[in-house]
Design an enzyme around this catalytic site. Structure first.
Site, PDB file in Angstrom:
ATOM      1  N   THR A 133      41.726  42.889  57.515  1.00 37.00           N
ATOM      2  CA  THR A 133      41.234  42.397  56.286  1.00 37.00           C
ATOM      3  C   THR A 133      41.242  40.737  56.443  1.00 37.00           C
ATOM      4  O   THR A 133      42.081  40.307  57.210  1.00 37.00           O
ATOM      5  CB  THR A 133      42.232  42.688  55.175  1.00 37.00           C
ATOM      6  OG1 THR A 133      42.070  41.791  53.993  1.00 37.00           O
ATOM      7  CG2 THR A 133      43.641  42.444  55.643  1.00 37.00           C
ATOM      8  N   ASP A 134      40.533  39.830  55.563  1.00 36.62           N
ATOM      9  CA  ASP A 134      40.633  38.444  55.418  1.00 36.62           C
ATOM     10  C   ASP A 134      41.878  38.361  55.194  1.00 36.62           C
ATOM     11  O   ASP A 134      42.424  36.845  55.269  1.00 36.62           O
ATOM     12  CB  ASP A 134      39.424  38.014  54.703  1.00 36.62           C
ATOM     13  CG  ASP A 134      39.275  38.514  53.391  1.00 36.62           C
ATOM     14  OD1 ASP A 134      40.293  39.336  52.803  1.00 36.62           O
ATOM     15  OD2 ASP A 134      38.429  38.113  52.541  1.00 36.62           O
ATOM     16  N   GLU A 135      42.486  38.945  54.344  1.00 36.01           N
ATOM     17  CA  GLU A 135      43.956  38.451  53.813  1.00 36.01           C
ATOM     18  C   GLU A 135      44.772  37.923  54.882  1.00 36.01           C
ATOM     19  O   GLU A 135      45.789  37.163  54.390  1.00 36.01           O
ATOM     20  CB  GLU A 135      44.301  39.418  52.681  1.00 36.01           C
ATOM     21  CG  GLU A 135      43.432  40.010  51.701  1.00 36.01           C
ATOM     22  CD  GLU A 135      43.940  40.384  50.448  1.00 36.01           C
ATOM     23  OE1 GLU A 135      45.237  40.404  50.495  1.00 36.01           O
ATOM     24  OE2 GLU A 135      43.484  41.013  49.878  1.00 36.01           O
ATOM     25  N   TYR A 159      51.442  43.396  51.349  1.00 37.57           N
ATOM     26  CA  TYR A 159      50.255  44.182  52.130  1.00 37.57           C
ATOM     27  C   TYR A 159      49.457  43.272  53.278  1.00 37.57           C
ATOM     28  O   TYR A 159      49.260  43.873  54.367  1.00 37.57           O
ATOM     29  CB  TYR A 159      49.000  44.354  51.037  1.00 37.57           C
ATOM     30  CG  TYR A 159      47.622  44.525  51.535  1.00 37.57           C
ATOM     31  CD1 TYR A 159      47.354  45.738  52.250  1.00 37.57           C
ATOM     32  CD2 TYR A 159      46.668  43.811  51.509  1.00 37.57           C
ATOM     33  CE1 TYR A 159      46.082  46.130  52.806  1.00 37.57           C
ATOM     34  CE2 TYR A 159      45.432  44.191  52.094  1.00 37.57           C
ATOM     35  CZ  TYR A 159      45.258  45.145  52.714  1.00 37.57           C
ATOM     36  OH  TYR A 159      44.136  45.338  53.399  1.00 37.57           O
ATOM     37  N   LYS A 163      49.400  44.221  57.255  1.00 35.13           N
ATOM     38  CA  LYS A 163      48.157  44.206  58.019  1.00 35.13           C
ATOM     39  C   LYS A 163      47.984  43.128  59.288  1.00 35.13           C
ATOM     40  O   LYS A 163      47.673  43.540  60.251  1.00 35.13           O
ATOM     41  CB  LYS A 163      47.024  43.949  57.177  1.00 35.13           C
ATOM     42  CG  LYS A 163      46.452  45.103  56.146  1.00 35.13           C
ATOM     43  CD  LYS A 163      46.205  46.392  56.912  1.00 35.13           C
ATOM     44  CE  LYS A 163      44.776  46.408  57.477  1.00 35.13           C
ATOM     45  NZ  LYS A 163      44.492  47.663  57.886  1.00 35.13           N
TER      46      LYS A 163
HETATM   47  P1  NAD Z   1      41.885  53.200  50.687  1.00 37.76           P
HETATM   48  O1  NAD Z   1      43.178  52.803  49.979  1.00 37.76           O
HETATM   49  O2  NAD Z   1      40.810  53.498  49.570  1.00 37.76           O
HETATM   50  O3  NAD Z   1      42.006  54.551  51.682  1.00 37.76           O
HETATM   51  C1  NAD Z   1      42.864  54.504  52.573  1.00 37.76           C
HETATM   52  C2  NAD Z   1      43.047  55.912  53.137  1.00 37.76           C
HETATM   53  O4  NAD Z   1      44.152  56.260  54.129  1.00 37.76           O
HETATM   54  C3  NAD Z   1      43.102  57.153  51.994  1.00 37.76           C
HETATM   55  O5  NAD Z   1      42.266  58.205  52.146  1.00 37.76           O
HETATM   56  C4  NAD Z   1      44.749  57.546  52.420  1.00 37.76           C
HETATM   57  O6  NAD Z   1      45.015  58.902  52.020  1.00 37.76           O
HETATM   58  C5  NAD Z   1      44.689  57.332  53.924  1.00 37.76           C
HETATM   59  N1  NAD Z   1      46.296  57.174  54.408  1.00 37.76           N
HETATM   60  C6  NAD Z   1      47.135  56.379  53.819  1.00 37.76           C
HETATM   61  N2  NAD Z   1      48.019  56.573  54.842  1.00 37.76           N
HETATM   62  C7  NAD Z   1      47.685  57.409  55.741  1.00 37.76           C
HETATM   63  C8  NAD Z   1      48.647  57.822  56.903  1.00 37.76           C
HETATM   64  N3  NAD Z   1      49.981  57.481  57.215  1.00 37.76           N
HETATM   65  N4  NAD Z   1      47.919  58.739  57.635  1.00 37.76           N
HETATM   66  C9  NAD Z   1      46.806  59.029  57.409  1.00 37.76           C
HETATM   67  N5  NAD Z   1      45.950  58.588  56.458  1.00 37.76           N
HETATM   68  C10 NAD Z   1      46.661  57.798  55.493  1.00 37.76           C
HETATM   69  O7  NAD Z   1      41.667  52.093  51.284  1.00 37.76           O
HETATM   70  P2  NAD Z   1      40.194  51.266  51.805  1.00 37.76           P
HETATM   71  O8  NAD Z   1      40.008  50.468  50.592  1.00 37.76           O
HETATM   72  O9  NAD Z   1      39.169  52.445  52.159  1.00 37.76           O
HETATM   73  O10 NAD Z   1      40.340  50.620  53.244  1.00 37.76           O
HETATM   74  C11 NAD Z   1      40.370  50.848  54.265  1.00 37.76           C
HETATM   75  C12 NAD Z   1      40.940  50.151  55.385  1.00 37.76           C
HETATM   76  O11 NAD Z   1      39.988  48.782  55.324  1.00 37.76           O
HETATM   77  C13 NAD Z   1      42.570  49.690  55.149  1.00 37.76           C
HETATM   78  O12 NAD Z   1      42.943  49.309  56.765  1.00 37.76           O
HETATM   79  C14 NAD Z   1      42.254  48.347  54.290  1.00 37.76           C
HETATM   80  O13 NAD Z   1      43.180  47.604  55.087  1.00 37.76           O
HETATM   81  C15 NAD Z   1      40.707  47.717  55.128  1.00 37.76           C
HETATM   82  N6  NAD Z   1      40.123  46.703  54.476  1.00 37.76           N
HETATM   83  C16 NAD Z   1      39.652  46.982  53.006  1.00 37.76           C
HETATM   84  C17 NAD Z   1      38.989  46.270  52.586  1.00 37.76           C
HETATM   85  C18 NAD Z   1      38.760  46.583  50.866  1.00 37.76           C
HETATM   86  O14 NAD Z   1      38.128  45.568  50.264  1.00 37.76           O
HETATM   87  N7  NAD Z   1      39.121  47.793  50.170  1.00 37.76           N
HETATM   88  C19 NAD Z   1      38.647  45.115  52.821  1.00 37.76           C
HETATM   89  C20 NAD Z   1      39.093  44.829  54.294  1.00 37.76           C
HETATM   90  C21 NAD Z   1      39.513  45.598  54.997  1.00 37.76           C
HETATM   91  O1  DAU Z   2      40.198  40.639  50.758  1.00 39.37           O
HETATM   92  C1  DAU Z   2      40.089  41.991  51.356  1.00 39.37           C
HETATM   93  C2  DAU Z   2      41.036  42.730  50.514  1.00 39.37           C
HETATM   94  O2  DAU Z   2      40.196  43.151  49.258  1.00 39.37           O
HETATM   95  C3  DAU Z   2      41.498  44.241  51.242  1.00 39.37           C
HETATM   96  O3  DAU Z   2      41.989  43.902  52.419  1.00 39.37           O
HETATM   97  C4  DAU Z   2      42.409  45.015  50.111  1.00 39.37           C
HETATM   98  O4  DAU Z   2      42.436  46.244  50.702  1.00 39.37           O
HETATM   99  C5  DAU Z   2      41.743  45.014  48.749  1.00 39.37           C
HETATM  100  O5  DAU Z   2      42.316  45.728  47.973  1.00 39.37           O
HETATM  101  C6  DAU Z   2      41.229  43.752  48.150  1.00 39.37           C
HETATM  102  O6  DAU Z   2      42.210  43.204  47.675  1.00 39.37           O
HETATM  103  P1  DAU Z   2      42.074  42.125  46.630  1.00 39.37           P
HETATM  104  O7  DAU Z   2      43.350  41.950  46.058  1.00 39.37           O
HETATM  105  O8  DAU Z   2      41.250  41.031  46.681  1.00 39.37           O
HETATM  106  O9  DAU Z   2      41.511  43.164  45.543  1.00 39.37           O
HETATM  107  P2  DAU Z   2      41.340  43.515  43.909  1.00 39.37           P
HETATM  108  O10 DAU Z   2      40.319  44.475  43.585  1.00 39.37           O
HETATM  109  O11 DAU Z   2      42.983  44.166  43.904  1.00 39.37           O
HETATM  110  O12 DAU Z   2      41.454  42.312  43.227  1.00 39.37           O
HETATM  111  C7  DAU Z   2      40.282  41.377  43.252  1.00 39.37           C
HETATM  112  C8  DAU Z   2      40.720  40.127  42.705  1.00 39.37           C
HETATM  113  O13 DAU Z   2      40.773  40.333  41.228  1.00 39.37           O
HETATM  114  C9  DAU Z   2      42.020  39.353  43.017  1.00 39.37           C
HETATM  115  O14 DAU Z   2      41.993  38.206  42.807  1.00 39.37           O
HETATM  116  C10 DAU Z   2      43.085  40.063  41.910  1.00 39.37           C
HETATM  117  C11 DAU Z   2      42.183  40.160  40.677  1.00 39.37           C
HETATM  118  N1  DAU Z   2      42.416  41.449  39.512  1.00 39.37           N
HETATM  119  C12 DAU Z   2      42.427  42.548  40.120  1.00 39.37           C
HETATM  120  C13 DAU Z   2      42.899  43.554  39.271  1.00 39.37           C
HETATM  121  C14 DAU Z   2      43.187  44.766  39.801  1.00 39.37           C
HETATM  122  C15 DAU Z   2      42.374  40.905  38.301  1.00 39.37           C
HETATM  123  O15 DAU Z   2      42.153  39.656  37.992  1.00 39.37           O
HETATM  124  N2  DAU Z   2      42.502  42.054  37.326  1.00 39.37           N
HETATM  125  C16 DAU Z   2      42.848  43.333  37.677  1.00 39.37           C
HETATM  126  O16 DAU Z   2      43.121  44.272  36.882  1.00 39.37           O
END
Ligand code: NAD
Ligand code: DAU
Length: 352
Positions: A133-135, A159, A163
């Site tokens: 992730t970018d975070e 989180y 990561k």
């Molecule tokens: P998600 O939470 O939707 O899905 C995670 C999946 O991993 C689920 O299906 C869960 O059951 C599985 N899981 C959790 N723990 C496990 C374990 N111990 N063994 C096997 N499976 C397990 O997450 P996502 O949003 O699809 O993100 C996927 C990946 O991408 C993560 O590594 C996250 O850090 C990264 N990522 C997400 C975003 C985003 O915007 N969602 C952005 C950048 C990177």
């Molecule tokens: O940047 C990549 C990341 O993006 C991934 O690594 C994470 O897995 C993914 O969950 C996401 O993280 P964020 O914290 O940026 O996403 P989220 O959708 O939770 O929140 C987006 C923005 O919106 C953040 O600034 C928090 C804000 N927010 C979120 C929620 C859930 C609100 O203002 N209200 C809300 O109810």
């Protein structure tokens, strides 16, 4: 030969598997623990030809992972499995340490043991692609340049710290053992199958349910949004052509303040599914207490992957949001299924 996808029942993992079979026929073994975020129904629409094997299990289970790697002649691991929600990491960091750090470590150990048994050609061709992730880079000031691959790591939430730790382990396994790794760091994804605890699907869900649309703090936090299938294409490209040991930043070139994202969503819903009383969904916007340690701005400099691998996003935010809103309107049953039980408890805890 097959690939092993971890976390393939989650948001990005399930989109990746759908995208994979839209582009090739190579078998996928999908290892997922089915936490609250994992949903096998996300894969119900796979085409008939899809050679997809679902395995319910944990990345930390060395025996199981070792057996899968050998039995299915795995040539690449795409590692998505993680605890992914920042708010949950603030309420309870333990799971994040266990899955994202210990889980990734155990997975790396299983892969290393397997990789060491391979013939030279298979060893050379093998890949471990770590999805991050970018975070991990921390938070940007308004005029700072976007994150590049050489930015120092400054994770601010449990989180992002977990990561970051996993990224360091992956890097170390390449440097120390020569494991053929690739790491991708991506910005915020959105699109179908996004669990409605995250901003975009939560706002769509709450809007249609007549509930408040919670904006943390002043709503001026900036994220760089990328349509999920664009992310999937980038991962396939890195898997095919990425240089071993390298890191690739992936982003949408699409920085937006949260409040503006929510207003765009409200306007799209006003058009596609107007409220019965004729008012805008924007009237449901409610400013709530800010997230602890809330990062102010993320932005990805994705020039390296464009320059070296020729990848750039295909969707604009306008086209991606239109597809996303349409998907949620057409898939109310999916939302209904994932927002019962445990989900309600989470919403009560986080927004109380
Ligand atoms: P998600 O939470 O939707 O899905 C995670 C999946 O991993 C689920 O299906 C869960 O059951 C599985 N899981 C959790 N723990 C496990 C374990 N111990 N063994 C096997 N499976 C397990 O997450 P996502 O949003 O699809 O993100 C996927 C990946 O991408 C993560 O590594 C996250 O850090 C990264 N990522 C997400 C975003 C985003 O915007 N969602 C952005 C950048 C990177
Ligand atoms: O940047 C990549 C990341 O993006 C991934 O690594 C994470 O897995 C993914 O969950 C996401 O993280 P964020 O914290 O940026 O996403 P989220 O959708 O939770 O929140 C987006 C923005 O919106 C953040 O600034 C928090 C804000 N927010 C979120 C929620 C859930 C609100 O203002 N209200 C809300 O109810």
């Amino acid at each position: 030969m097959a690939i092993l996808v971890t976390g393939g029942a989650g948001f990005i993992g399930s989109n990746f598997i759908q995208d994979w079979f839209a582009n090739c026929n190579e078998p996928v073994i999908n290892l997922d623990a089915l936490t609250y975020a994992g949903n096998p129904n996300n894969l119900n629409t796979l085409p008939a030809h899809a050679a997809h094997t679902f395995v319910h299990g944990n990345i930390a289970d060395r025996e199981l992972v070792g057996e899968l790697l050998t039995r299915h002649t795995i040539r690449a691991v795409i590692h998505f499995a993680a605890e992914s929600h920042v708010d949950r990491s603030i309420h309870g960091p333990e799971e994040f340490i266990q899955t994202n750090i210990v889980g990734t470590f155990r997975l790396l150990e299983s892969v290393r043991a397997h990789w060491n048994t391979l013939e030279p050609a298979a060893k050379t061709a093998f890949r471990f692609l770590h999805v991050s992730t970018d975070e991990v880079y921390g938070s940007l000031a308004p005029t700072d340049p976007a994150f590049s691959e050489t930015n120092r790591y400054e994770p601010n939430s449990p989180y992002s710290a977990s990561k970051a730790a996993s990224d360091h382990l992956v890097r170390a396994y390449h440097h120390t053992y020569g494991l053929p790794v690739l790491t991708t760091n991506c910005s915020n994804n959105y699109g179908p199958y996004h669990f409605p605890e995250k901003l975009i699907p939560l706002v769509i869900h709450n809007a249609l349910a007549g509930k408040p649309l919670p904006i943390y703090g002043d709503g001026q936090q900036i994220r760089d949004w990328l349509y999920v299938r664009d992310h999937c294409g980038a991962i396939r490209r890195v898997l095919d052509a990425g240089q071993l040991g390298q890191v690739y930043n992936i982003g949408g070139w699409n920085e937006m303040a949260n409040i503006d994202v929510v207003k765009i969503l409200c306007a799209a819903l006003d058009k596609e599914s107007p409220r019965a009383d004729g008012k805008s969904y924007a009237t449901q916007i409610t400013f709530v207490k800010d997230r602890a340690g809330h990062d102010r701005r993320y932005a990805m400099d994705a020039r390296k992957i464009e320059r070296e691998l020729g990848w750039k996003p295909a969707e604009t935010f306008t086209s991606g949001i239109a597809k996303t809103v349409r998907w949620y309107l057409d898939n109310a049953a999916w939302v209904q299924q994932v927002t019962s039980g445990e989900y309600r408890k989470w919403i009560a805890t986080n927004y109380s």
